[in-house]
Scaffold this active site. Structure first.
Site, PDB file in Angstrom:
ATOM      1  CG  MET A  85      -1.901  -1.220   1.145  1.00  0.00           C
ATOM      2  SD  MET A  85      -3.420  -0.983   2.048  1.00  0.00           S
ATOM      3  CE  MET A  85      -2.794  -0.771   3.698  1.00  0.00           C
ATOM      4  N   GLY A  86       2.154   1.095  -0.324  1.00  0.00           N
ATOM      5  CA  GLY A  86       3.024   2.262  -0.434  1.00  0.00           C
ATOM      6  C   GLY A  86       3.519   2.773   0.904  1.00  0.00           C
TER       7      GLY A  86
ATOM      8  CB  SER B 210       4.108  -0.269  10.588  1.00  0.00           C
ATOM      9  OG  SER B 210       2.843   0.207  10.187  1.00  0.00           O
TER      10      SER B 210
ATOM     11  CD  GLN C 129      -2.200  -8.663   4.386  1.00  0.00           C
ATOM     12  OE1 GLN C 129      -2.968  -7.724   4.498  1.00  0.00           O
ATOM     13  NE2 GLN C 129      -0.932  -8.496   4.051  1.00  0.00           N
TER      14      GLN C 129
ATOM     15  NE  ARG D  88      -2.905   1.760   9.795  1.00  0.00           N
ATOM     16  CZ  ARG D  88      -3.111   0.726   8.993  1.00  0.00           C
ATOM     17  NH1 ARG D  88      -2.199  -0.228   8.887  1.00  0.00           N
ATOM     18  NH2 ARG D  88      -4.217   0.632   8.278  1.00  0.00           N
TER      19      ARG D  88
ATOM     20  CG  HIS E  94       8.465   0.177   6.006  1.00  0.00           C
ATOM     21  ND1 HIS E  94       8.719  -1.178   6.031  1.00  0.00           N
ATOM     22  CD2 HIS E  94       7.134   0.308   6.228  1.00  0.00           C
ATOM     23  CE1 HIS E  94       7.600  -1.832   6.294  1.00  0.00           C
ATOM     24  NE2 HIS E  94       6.615  -0.959   6.404  1.00  0.00           N
TER      25      HIS E  94
ATOM     26  CG  HIS F 232       6.868  -2.049   2.151  1.00  0.00           C
ATOM     27  ND1 HIS F 232       6.772  -0.878   2.851  1.00  0.00           N
ATOM     28  CD2 HIS F 232       5.648  -2.635   2.237  1.00  0.00           C
ATOM     29  CE1 HIS F 232       5.541  -0.743   3.344  1.00  0.00           C
ATOM     30  NE2 HIS F 232       4.837  -1.809   2.987  1.00  0.00           N
TER      31      HIS F 232
HETATM   32  P1  AMP Z   1       1.427  -2.940   3.484  1.00  0.00           P
HETATM   33  O1  AMP Z   1       1.997  -1.914   2.564  1.00  0.00           O
HETATM   34  O2  AMP Z   1       1.429  -2.533   4.915  1.00  0.00           O
HETATM   35  O3  AMP Z   1       0.107  -3.479   3.006  1.00  0.00           O
HETATM   36  O4  AMP Z   1       2.430  -4.176   3.431  1.00  0.00           O
HETATM   37  C1  AMP Z   1       2.779  -4.777   2.215  1.00  0.00           C
HETATM   38  C2  AMP Z   1       3.528  -6.049   2.515  1.00  0.00           C
HETATM   39  O5  AMP Z   1       4.702  -5.747   3.258  1.00  0.00           O
HETATM   40  C3  AMP Z   1       2.696  -7.034   3.354  1.00  0.00           C
HETATM   41  O6  AMP Z   1       2.934  -8.352   2.893  1.00  0.00           O
HETATM   42  C4  AMP Z   1       3.261  -6.818   4.731  1.00  0.00           C
HETATM   43  O7  AMP Z   1       3.125  -7.948   5.566  1.00  0.00           O
HETATM   44  C5  AMP Z   1       4.714  -6.534   4.423  1.00  0.00           C
HETATM   45  N1  AMP Z   1       5.334  -5.817   5.541  1.00  0.00           N
HETATM   46  C6  AMP Z   1       4.847  -4.726   6.169  1.00  0.00           C
HETATM   47  N2  AMP Z   1       5.660  -4.380   7.193  1.00  0.00           N
HETATM   48  C7  AMP Z   1       6.672  -5.275   7.196  1.00  0.00           C
HETATM   49  C8  AMP Z   1       7.827  -5.464   8.024  1.00  0.00           C
HETATM   50  N3  AMP Z   1       8.081  -4.668   9.049  1.00  0.00           N
HETATM   51  N4  AMP Z   1       8.649  -6.500   7.734  1.00  0.00           N
HETATM   52  C9  AMP Z   1       8.380  -7.335   6.701  1.00  0.00           C
HETATM   53  N5  AMP Z   1       7.316  -7.204   5.895  1.00  0.00           N
HETATM   54  C10 AMP Z   1       6.472  -6.198   6.135  1.00  0.00           C
END
Ligand code: AMP
Length: 281
Positions: A30-31, A186, A154, A188, A34, A37
């Site tokens: 979702m952009g 995150s 998820q 967030r 960090h 990702h």
């Molecule tokens: P999101 O952008 O938050 O939807 O995350 C996209 C993907 O990155 C999802 O598969 C998350 O589980 C993964 N992700 C988010 N935060 C982390 C993290 N701290 N370490 C590893 N993967 C992450």
């Protein structure tokens, strides 16, 4: 790096790659990217010829309009980071490209998997997640797709969806990347005030302390201690903290009730909702 905005553009780009027998890796995000990702991108680059990252803040998985409105959006910074890290193509669709018929979600049956934890507190969230992931898989048709264990529930939902729909994609789970003080990375976290950011590492500390109490304290006692420890901090409030069977997500009463257990939590720091989880055994 190719920047693709429509499914037609994705089709055209990947058709050519497939003719050349390229294996396609896919990282949905979702952009507000960090290092967590980027670690997914790195796993994907190591195992595939071509890697596509998507950036799409999926409205159908937000049950809270304010959370959706305030979700960080940093497209220019994201593109620069992906380019620097060797990504081949970015798919950044608008809502109409993913939902040409409006924000409809599929009617999945995930049994218990979406009825606990996030499923209780974010009604409709996983139907939105499963719908958008399925849609992305139909468009990108990846050989492998990469998901973070940070979003433990998820991952279970995506694996169940792929099994149910008999999709030919391998789901690869990747470890959670953390800040040096233990806070799970995150998007967030960008919304935390300095005081909230200072408090937030208590979440992971408490989960790790709980892990060290496995077997020596009764499950409910260890669980309550972790909840109290986090809530003792003025900037933090636990929404849920559950110890579940890592395979079925069924909440456990006793340590002996599962061979693999996970502790999963959602904690509010002000209005920012942080989730984290740790494997216990
Ligand atoms: P999101 O952008 O938050 O939807 O995350 C996209 C993907 O990155 C999802 O598969 C998350 O589980 C993964 N992700 C988010 N935060 C982390 C993290 N701290 N370490 C590893 N993967 C992450």
């Amino acid at each position: 790096m190719k920047v693709l905005q429509t499914r037609k553009a994705v089709d055209a780009y990947l058709a050519e790659k497939r003719l050349a027998k390229a294996e396609i890796g896919f990282v949905p995000t979702m952009g507000a990217l960090h290092r967590g990702h980027i670690s997914l991108l790195e796993y994907a680059l190591a195992e595939n010829d071509i890697v596509v990252v998507s950036i799409f803040v999926n409205p159908s998985q937000f049950n809270n309009a304010d959370d959706l409105a305030k979700y960080p959006r940093l497209p220019e910074q994201d593109l620069a980071l992906l380019r620097k890290n060797g990504c081949h193509a970015v798919y950044m669709p608008d809502v109409a490209d993913i939902y040409p018929e409006g924000l409809l979600v599929n009617d999945f049956d995930f049994g218990l998997l979406d009825k606990v934890m996030e499923g209780v507190h974010r009604p409709g969230h996983f139907a939105g997640v499963a719908t958008v992931v399925k849609r992305f898989f139909e468009i990108v048709k990846p050989d492998r797709a990469y998901f973070g264990l940070k979003d433990f529930q998820q991952l279970a939902i995506v694996e169940a969806m792929v099994r149910q729909e008999k999709l030919a994609v391998k789901i690869v789970s990747c470890p959670t990347l953390r800040e040096p003080d233990g806070l799970a990375m995150s998007s967030r976290n960008l919304r935390l005030s300095p005081q909230q950011r200072h408090a937030a590492p208590v979440i992971y500390e408490s989960l790790m302390r709980l892990k060290s109490n496995v077997g020596s304290k009764k499950l409910q006692k260890a669980r309550n201690m972790a909840i109290e420890e986090i809530n003792a901090h003025p900037h933090l409030a636990v929404e849920y903290l559950d110890i579940v069977d890592a395979d079925t997500l069924k909440p456990l009463e006793n340590w002996e009730d599962a061979t693999h257990a996970q502790v999963c939590t959602a904690v509010f720091a002000g209005t920012v909702r942080l989730i984290d989880n740790v494997n216990l055994y």
